[in-house]
Structures are given as C-alpha cells and as structure tokens.
Scaffold this active site. Sequence first.
Site, PDB file in Angstrom:
ATOM      1  N   ALA A  12     -61.071 -36.159 -10.904  1.00 13.05           N
ATOM      2  CA  ALA A  12     -60.229 -35.382  -9.991  1.00 13.05           C
ATOM      3  C   ALA A  12     -59.171 -34.537 -10.692  1.00 13.05           C
ATOM      4  O   ALA A  12     -59.163 -33.306 -10.580  1.00 13.05           O
ATOM      5  CB  ALA A  12     -59.574 -36.321  -8.978  1.00 13.05           C
TER       6      ALA A  12
ATOM      7  N   ARG B 243     -59.671 -20.140 -12.576  1.00 18.17           N
ATOM      8  CA  ARG B 243     -59.450 -19.119 -11.544  1.00 18.17           C
ATOM      9  C   ARG B 243     -58.417 -18.093 -11.998  1.00 18.17           C
ATOM     10  O   ARG B 243     -58.480 -16.924 -11.622  1.00 18.17           O
ATOM     11  CB  ARG B 243     -58.971 -19.772 -10.249  1.00 18.17           C
TER      12      ARG B 243
ATOM     13  N   CYS C 226     -62.920 -43.249  -4.277  1.00 21.81           N
ATOM     14  CA  CYS C 226     -62.481 -43.888  -3.036  1.00 21.81           C
ATOM     15  C   CYS C 226     -63.643 -44.148  -2.085  1.00 21.81           C
ATOM     16  O   CYS C 226     -63.556 -45.010  -1.207  1.00 21.81           O
ATOM     17  CB  CYS C 226     -61.441 -43.025  -2.329  1.00 21.81           C
TER      18      CYS C 226
ATOM     19  N   ARG D 195     -69.269 -22.205 -14.129  1.00 22.32           N
ATOM     20  CA  ARG D 195     -67.954 -21.568 -13.997  1.00 22.32           C
ATOM     21  C   ARG D 195     -67.248 -21.445 -15.344  1.00 22.32           C
ATOM     22  O   ARG D 195     -66.019 -21.345 -15.412  1.00 22.32           O
ATOM     23  CB  ARG D 195     -67.098 -22.363 -13.007  1.00 22.32           C
TER      24      ARG D 195
ATOM     25  N   VAL E 129     -63.275 -39.308 -25.928  1.00 25.53           N
ATOM     26  CA  VAL E 129     -62.220 -38.993 -26.887  1.00 25.53           C
ATOM     27  C   VAL E 129     -61.631 -40.299 -27.383  1.00 25.53           C
ATOM     28  O   VAL E 129     -61.209 -41.153 -26.594  1.00 25.53           O
ATOM     29  CB  VAL E 129     -61.140 -38.101 -26.247  1.00 25.53           C
TER      30      VAL E 129
ATOM     31  N   ASP F   9     -54.427 -40.811 -12.298  1.00 24.76           N
ATOM     32  CA  ASP F   9     -54.095 -42.239 -12.306  1.00 24.76           C
ATOM     33  C   ASP F   9     -53.492 -42.722 -13.614  1.00 24.76           C
ATOM     34  O   ASP F   9     -53.157 -43.906 -13.736  1.00 24.76           O
ATOM     35  CB  ASP F   9     -55.348 -43.064 -12.010  1.00 24.76           C
TER      36      ASP F   9
END
Length: 457
Positions: free
Chosen positions: A12, A23, A46, A73, A83, A288
């Site tokens: 997220a 963008r 979730c 994109r 990583v 988080d």
Amino acid sequence: MSERLVVIGGDAAGMSAASQARRLKGPGELEIVAFERGHFSSYSACGIPYWVGGDVGTRDELIARSPEEHRERAIGLRMRTEVTEVDVPGQRVLARDLEAGTETWTGFDKLVIATGARPKRPALPGIDAPGVHGVQTLDDGQALLDSLEATPGRRAVVVGAGYIGVEMAEALLNRGYEVTLLHRGEQPMATLDPDMGRLVHRAMDGLGITTVASAAATKILTGEDGRVRAVATDAAEYPADVVVLGMGVVPETSLARAAGLPLGAHGGLLTDLAMRVRGHENIWAGGDCVEVLDLVSGRERYVPLGTHANKHGQVIGANVGGGYATFPGVVGTAVSKVCDLEIARTGLREKDAREVGLRFVTVTVESTSRAGYYPGAAPMTVKMLAEKRTGRLLGVQIVGREGAGKRVDIAAVALTAGMTVEAMTALDLGYAPPFSPVWDPVLVAARKATAAVRAAG
C-alpha cells in the site's frame, strides 16, 4: 540526468508513493525502482480473513494492481527481491534475488521505506509445526487455505483476540470449524475498554465461538506426524487441527534500525508531517513501519491500518514528485465485525486517557440502529469519553448489529475537529426511520456526556 527513487516494499504505502510520484514526474525526470520480497503487489491484507472465510471468492480479487500493471506505468518493480541493507551515507541499498540467490547494490537519490509490519510470533515450543499459521500476507492466506484443505479435522484454535483474531475466528466458523479463541486479557478486543469488550465476548459465545479469557498460550503440542494437535496454556489443553496466530503486529524496522534511522517508543520509524524520516532530507517512510501523531493525546502512536498506509503513500509521492503534502495525524479510528456484530472505536480508551494525564467522564447509552418501530431495528451500545474540564470529546466505542459500526465516523470527524460533546449535540445528521432514531445514538451519548461534564463542574 534523471533522479532515481528507490522504494522498499511493494504494497500500500510503497506503491502508492511510487504511483503518485510517477503521476508528477515522467520516466525522463525520475527513475523508479521498487523491491518486494513477496509474490504479490498492491493487495488488501485486510481482506484476507474474508477470503479465507469464503466471502471473497478468489485471491486475485484482493489485488488492486499487479506487478505487470506497475511496470506498464514505468515503475521498475522487482518481485521476490529482498532489501537486506540500507547504506545511508552511500545512498544505496543491497538487494537479494530470492529465486536466484544473487545480491546487487542499487543507488538512490531518494528512498522510500515501506517495509510494513510483521506478526507477533512468540518463541513457543512447537510454534513452527505444520498447521500453525500467521496471517499477514497473501502467501500466508494461501498457505492457511491449503492447510485447511489438507486437514480432515474440524477443530481450530485462534490465539489472540484483536482485529485479526476475531476476524479469523469468524472465517473459520464460516468454514464449519469448531473454533476456540484464546486471549491473554480480561476481555477480547483490547482496543476497547473491558466493559465494551464484554459485549463482544457475549456475542461470540452466542455464535458458538468458545472464548477463553486470561489464557496465554505456553506451548503448541504436536502428534506423531509432527502436525499440531493442541494448544496448551497453564490451565488446560485445547485440541486443534489448525492454529491461527492473531496476536497483533509490530513495525518491521530491522533494516531501519541497522541503518541508524530514528525509531520511536513503539519501534516504528519517526517522520515529520511530510513523512520524511526525521533528520534525513532524502528518505521518507510510510505505512505499518512508522509511528504517527495521535491528534487527541498529542503523542506518537503505532496504528497499523491500510487507510493510513495509502494516505502516507500519497503524501510521500507528492513530496518526492516535487509537490508538497502533509499527513497531520490520526484519531485512531477502526471498525471490524464478527459475523453480524459490528465493533468500532475512535479516540482514546479510559486507559489511554489516564496514561496521558487527562481527567474525564464516561457515559454509556443503549439505543437502536433505526427507529424502534421500524422493521430491522437492532440494538447498539455507545460509550463516550469527554474531558472533564472542557467537555472536549476524547473517544467513542460502539458495539452493535447492522448499522452500528460506521457511525463511529461521526465521532472521528468530531475528534479531528476538536469538538466538545456539547457542540456535537447540534450536529445536523441525516434522519429517517429506516436509518436512525430521531436522535442518533451518537448524539444521545453526546447529550448524556454533556450532562456528565456539567455535573462534574
């Protein structure tokens, strides 16, 4: 020459940041490289309990954007790549290809850390036995479903009674399992005050879920085949063909800690309002793995929710892309359900208010989700906290049936605006018998809280 943005984490916060930055800046101005150690990107963690429980039909329905869509994109998303080190002075990260086993350094001009959270997994004997599952990623959800399909038994033990615990208890109940829920506290849902948690406990018992309080798991017992057969506490053993761990999460900040980045009291990264890691001009963090400002208490708090992670990503992407945005903080709003029981909270619990030295009054009201005479009206309990001297709203908890949970949003807006409970009583809320009593339950609680503040002087 273009700059390079490196993003650690493909869910997220990380991919929202990458997408927003793209963008604002094209590939010629900003190269974006993102690393994700799992098999999936941009998915709804979730939603996993609802997929496991059968409410969501397929895994792919939880995926908002695939790796291929990100690459279309011009976001260089590298899957199954972890990583393992962040070299802050050298502005580079070391990444390991989990399939090939190779390691490479990648330099960055700007870095976004979105490493998320990891489930609490205590070092109990037998914790790694087949049939014991955490539920944090889509891979975890698939492993649990595979385990359920392969296991002939129908007894499940869920350890932990937070949001994930109660949601997984419902999911397993929906799949026809005999469910036992073990938790350490006085009542389930420690995010509520115990008197409100008692309502959840009562409802879960009524659904056929065996809820055992003050029961800390001490050992996972296994059979001759090595699979789980029971969960032991100090007092008893609870037979299990499958065990789900739902004991909450902690920030995944091992990389940040090793790199010397600032962490808060809860182990999360500390950022400014622009989500820039404190003391580091070219490093941002979100989701988080960070702590955020609690607008009610004024202190840093750890609140791992997808809503915040997506907002963090939007803020980070705007700032990385040359714009300016801020994330002011949270009031701690959350909503969940177990079968038809809706559970919601926002702001402070009594415990939280005491910890920050606030003097407060509390009120609890019983009402209904609709006008009492309208078909389908269901009971609802609303608890409200207000500051004793000023009447400022401090928190609201709601437990009830259909139509109860989302009412917490009224209180969330009032908390964000710093309203008093007296000012809340004048809110112009929508009314019609199918939707609410003439006095909405939240406003009834606000009226009662106003009277309590006045009585307290």
